[in-house]
Structures are given as structure tokens and as C-alpha cells.
Design a protein around this motif. Sequence first.
Motif, PDB file in Angstrom:
ATOM      1  N   ARG A 292     -14.235  -0.823  -5.719  1.00 43.69           N
ATOM      2  CA  ARG A 292     -13.021  -1.532  -6.198  1.00 43.69           C
ATOM      3  C   ARG A 292     -12.079  -0.907  -4.825  1.00 43.69           C
ATOM      4  O   ARG A 292     -11.629   0.148  -4.788  1.00 43.69           O
ATOM      5  N   TYR A 293     -12.117  -1.676  -3.883  1.00 45.55           N
ATOM      6  CA  TYR A 293     -11.092  -1.485  -2.624  1.00 45.55           C
ATOM      7  C   TYR A 293     -10.741  -2.667  -2.047  1.00 45.55           C
ATOM      8  O   TYR A 293     -11.139  -3.931  -2.408  1.00 45.55           O
ATOM      9  N   VAL A 294      -9.557  -2.477  -1.183  1.00 38.86           N
ATOM     10  CA  VAL A 294      -9.196  -3.537  -0.322  1.00 38.86           C
ATOM     11  C   VAL A 294      -9.333  -3.255   1.001  1.00 38.86           C
ATOM     12  O   VAL A 294      -9.001  -2.200   1.398  1.00 38.86           O
ATOM     13  N   ASP A 295      -9.997  -4.402   1.714  1.00 39.49           N
ATOM     14  CA  ASP A 295     -10.266  -3.864   3.053  1.00 39.49           C
ATOM     15  C   ASP A 295      -9.348  -4.721   4.085  1.00 39.49           C
ATOM     16  O   ASP A 295      -8.737  -5.777   4.037  1.00 39.49           O
ATOM     17  N   SER A 296      -8.725  -3.898   4.948  1.00 35.52           N
ATOM     18  CA  SER A 296      -7.754  -4.281   6.070  1.00 35.52           C
ATOM     19  C   SER A 296      -8.121  -5.196   7.020  1.00 35.52           C
ATOM     20  O   SER A 296      -7.527  -6.245   7.243  1.00 35.52           O
ATOM     21  N   GLU A 313       3.387 -11.058   1.028  1.00 36.31           N
ATOM     22  CA  GLU A 313       3.180 -11.374  -0.392  1.00 36.31           C
ATOM     23  C   GLU A 313       1.651 -11.573  -0.676  1.00 36.31           C
ATOM     24  O   GLU A 313       1.138 -11.306  -1.540  1.00 36.31           O
ATOM     25  N   ALA A 314       0.709 -11.855   0.510  1.00 34.46           N
ATOM     26  CA  ALA A 314      -0.589 -12.011   0.379  1.00 34.46           C
ATOM     27  C   ALA A 314      -1.242 -10.716   0.086  1.00 34.46           C
ATOM     28  O   ALA A 314      -2.129 -10.626  -0.699  1.00 34.46           O
ATOM     29  N   ILE A 315      -0.707  -9.547   0.763  1.00 29.42           N
ATOM     30  CA  ILE A 315      -1.171  -8.173   0.606  1.00 29.42           C
ATOM     31  C   ILE A 315      -0.831  -7.848  -0.666  1.00 29.42           C
ATOM     32  O   ILE A 315      -1.856  -7.342  -1.439  1.00 29.42           O
ATOM     33  N   THR A 316       0.228  -8.272  -1.257  1.00 32.82           N
ATOM     34  CA  THR A 316       0.529  -7.844  -2.895  1.00 32.82           C
ATOM     35  C   THR A 316      -0.142  -8.464  -3.594  1.00 32.82           C
ATOM     36  O   THR A 316      -0.899  -7.902  -4.562  1.00 32.82           O
ATOM     37  N   THR A 320      -2.640  -6.381  -6.107  1.00 31.51           N
ATOM     38  CA  THR A 320      -2.523  -6.913  -7.442  1.00 31.51           C
ATOM     39  C   THR A 320      -3.804  -7.332  -8.198  1.00 31.51           C
ATOM     40  O   THR A 320      -4.124  -6.910  -9.333  1.00 31.51           O
ATOM     41  N   SER A 321      -4.613  -8.128  -7.419  1.00 33.41           N
ATOM     42  CA  SER A 321      -5.663  -9.031  -7.926  1.00 33.41           C
ATOM     43  C   SER A 321      -6.763  -7.881  -8.082  1.00 33.41           C
ATOM     44  O   SER A 321      -7.544  -7.682  -9.263  1.00 33.41           O
ATOM     45  N   ALA A 322      -6.982  -7.385  -6.997  1.00 36.04           N
ATOM     46  CA  ALA A 322      -8.262  -6.134  -7.008  1.00 36.04           C
ATOM     47  C   ALA A 322      -7.856  -4.923  -8.117  1.00 36.04           C
ATOM     48  O   ALA A 322      -8.818  -4.124  -8.621  1.00 36.04           O
ATOM     49  N   ALA A 323      -6.628  -4.759  -8.460  1.00 39.23           N
ATOM     50  CA  ALA A 323      -6.323  -3.756  -9.293  1.00 39.23           C
ATOM     51  C   ALA A 323      -5.964  -4.125 -10.815  1.00 39.23           C
ATOM     52  O   ALA A 323      -5.442  -3.368 -11.346  1.00 39.23           O
ATOM     53  N   ARG A 324      -6.473  -5.402 -10.963  1.00 43.43           N
ATOM     54  CA  ARG A 324      -5.981  -5.977 -12.488  1.00 43.43           C
ATOM     55  C   ARG A 324      -6.234  -5.143 -13.505  1.00 43.43           C
ATOM     56  O   ARG A 324      -5.627  -5.085 -14.530  1.00 43.43           O
TER      57      ARG A 324
END
Length: 486
Positions: A292-296, A313-316, A320-324
Motif C-alpha cells: 500500500r504505497y503511492v509512487d512519485s 488535486e490529482a495527488i490528493t 485518498t484513493s490508495a488510503a481509502r
Amino acid sequence: MRSASAHRQPQALGNPACVVGANQSCEHALVDQDLNERLYAYERKVRGRFTPIVELLKTLSGLQHERDFVPQAQQLAQSQLGYDLPEIMLGDAWISGLDLRSLYAHCIFRSFKACIDGSAEDQSPWLSRMAIDAPFLQACGYHTLDISPCADGRLQGLLPFVFRLAPNESVYLKAYAGALFDIEGDVSDWTLRELERLSSNAKGSDSCNYLKIAVYHYSTSNPSHQGCAAHGSQDHQATIAAIDKLNELRAAIDNSFGLGAAPETLLIGMDTDTDAIRVHLPDNQSAHSAQRYVDSAQIFKDTLGLSAQSAREAITRTVTSAARDCGLRSGMQRLIERLLEANLSQIEYVIQHHDGRYSDIGHNERFICAGEAMNELQLRNKFYFAHLDTVEEGAADLDVGIKIFTGLNVSRGLPIPVLVHFHYCSRVPGARERTIHRCQRVKSAIESRYASLHTQGFLQCQMAISDLDRSERCTWVESSQTAVVH
Ligand SMILES: [Zn+2]
């Protein structure tokens, strides 16, 4: 708005972002271009203090039997390195030959000292422009950041370059091989920090928390050889080991000080080829998942060509989606989003100044720092850092460092410079003398552990101390200096 595909041509190596070709610009709307220029000027200045050393010594080696060798050598050293060489190392060259190994180590340490002495001036152009500073951290709910990356020199530029984080008094950096930080040491640091916080009653400190960050690393272009040496270049193993350490730290503090006392934790992975990061998303119990991570790097690709606002906004949305399912705290989410955004500037920095991927994807450090590192020098591959209190405890980290330098230096006849450095607190009576004594103990232990290298002149140790209250920074301690222990 530009089309992302118009100038994105990933190379065969699979660069995560893009390659700059002739007449192409590669600008992302969220990149701080001015900051990148300032950091590049810093990088050139710092590297420029080390780059001429080997060529200068080759020149001196050829000149050492000349009648006016000493003044010639000093003139060359001044013009190329900006400092004089010790007369005692030059004076007898005509009869006994230059001790080039000692001279090489001396120059490495002396150039490092120049970086320490010049750090305020060198860093002031970029320090105030960092994306993450103490007030921002406090706004996210953190009074302290305790960061443990791997000791690998490729992570040395972590704070200002990769995180765009201003080194400050609320940020602690302690590197360990494999990011396998010392639980007891961390519990002790946490306790001290909590005590300081409670006794100082600093504004806002009661509503803020302590955040522990572990940083593992991996190599996207050569994953099975240039990953983390401490984990045999097994990325998954490096990730799981860091998660286990974070869990152990939380359990240690909860069990010792009551449930709920534990600090929050964050896990970050770093691609040492490109400086892109993976930020893992902790759940509301601060638990981590390897998946569960987001890749820069992915964010860079996905948001290229968007306006700054749309990209933000796309980053948010991505976070948000990955951390739902994990109930991310809002302050933590804000910090994660800022880290991801700030890292986009570093991805572009590597694209612009290092062709999208470092040419030295492996080790290329100049020396080993054993003991405690100074915050003044933050640049990729400058030194291998082995955080240790005693050589026995830090043996594993040191062994990895010596192995790396046996390949880097000894294999081509150069020595391994080892800086033994510790801090003391000048408010504590007798601390300076005790710290000198500690440096001497650690130096002796290192020389005994690697006796064969030492007797051949391949191990060159220099001791230094610094005051936490900054009355002195990186003061040399000579081997003959007597330590008065109170
Ligand atoms: Zn490592």
C-alpha cells in the motif's frame, strides 16, 4: 497545457519520468525550478572540493623530487583545493617519498572540513526555499521527525534533495545499514525528546506527536545488484524488515509507557537510481503494508502537462484513493502529499542534471563516517555513514562499509578514510573530554578490527568532535591528545 506524450520518450533502461533531448524542456508545473538551480550550484560547489584531489596527488607524485617541490605543491593545493597541505607531509618527500595514502586521506578530511566550515554560506541560498520546514511539520501535527534511512551513501542527500526538507532542530537523522535502526536507542531518544517537550512547554507541543520514518531503498535499473546490500538487494526483504522495525518500536514504547504512547510511523522507499520515492500509507493504528504505497515517479508521469492546481488535486485523489481503507489522519495525509509533490522537483532535478538516472548508480562515496554524522553535509554519495556508539554494536554496519570501500578504493591502491566523529553537549561538565576519550576508544577498536588494512596504510582514521550547542563543529582530535576524564 502541454501534452505529456509529446516529450516523454522513456529509454530502454526504463526511466520513470523522461529523458531530456535536444531543445526539449521537461518541466512539470509543480517543480520548483529556481530551487533546483540553487541545489545544483550547491552540488557543484561541494563536489568541486573533492574532485581535483586524485589528479592533484598524481601531479605531486611526479614533482616530489624537484628542488622547489614544497612551494610548488602548496601553490597547486591552494589553487585547486583552496587550502595548504601539512608541511610535515611534504618536507621529506625528496628522500623518503610522499606518503600518498596519508596525503589522500588528509585531503578528503580537509575538503570535508571545508564543507562543514562553509555550510552556512553554501546552504543559505536553498535552505529557506525548502518545501517542508518546522512550521509545516507542526501544522501537520508533528513536533519531531526521527528519520532512519539506510547508511548507504546514495541516501545521503535525502533531506534537502529527495524530501526537500529543511534540516532543523526538530529533525533527527540516524542512518543504519538496511535502515535497521536500534530500538533501545530510539526509545531513549523518544523519551528524551518527550521529556524536553514536557519540560519546555513549547507552544503547540501538547497537540503534536513524534513521527518515526524508516527509509529503505531499491534500484529500478539493476534491482538484483544495486539494491540494499544489507538485504542482499532483495527489495521485499528490505521493505518487510523496515516494517518490522517500526512495529517493534511502537510495541516497545506502548509496553513501556502505556498503550497509546507510541509515536506515529511512516515508511518510505527510495529508488537510488532516480531519487523517486514510494510513500507507504499507514492505517489509523500506524500499521504499514508493503503493497500500500503511492509512487512519485508514477505521479510525475500522470500529472505532467497539468496545471499546478490540477496536478495537486490529482495527488490528493491518488493518495485518498490508495488510503481509502486505512483511515489516514488528515495531518499525515497532508505531509504525505507534500512529500510526493516536493519529490517531483527532485525527479526533474535528476532528469536535468543527471540524464534521468545517475551515472554512478552504485557506490561512490568518499569516506566512511563512524559514530555520529553532522547535518552540515547532505549530498548523495559523499560518505558512507555507520551510526554507532561502540564498534562492537556497529560492527555489522562498519563491515559493510569496509567491504564497499575495499572495492572502491583499496582495489586501486587508495586508502579507506574513516572519520570517527561524535557530538558532546558543552552544557554538561566534562562531556568534551569524555567524548574525546570515546573517539580514541572507537578509533583503536576500528584499527584492531581491520588490523591488516591498518598496518598496510589502507585504513586512515581521523577523529573529530562537535558541540551540540555549536560552539565548535568538526574539531580535529589528534591521536596524541590526552583525554581528561572527569
Ligand atoms: Zn541499504
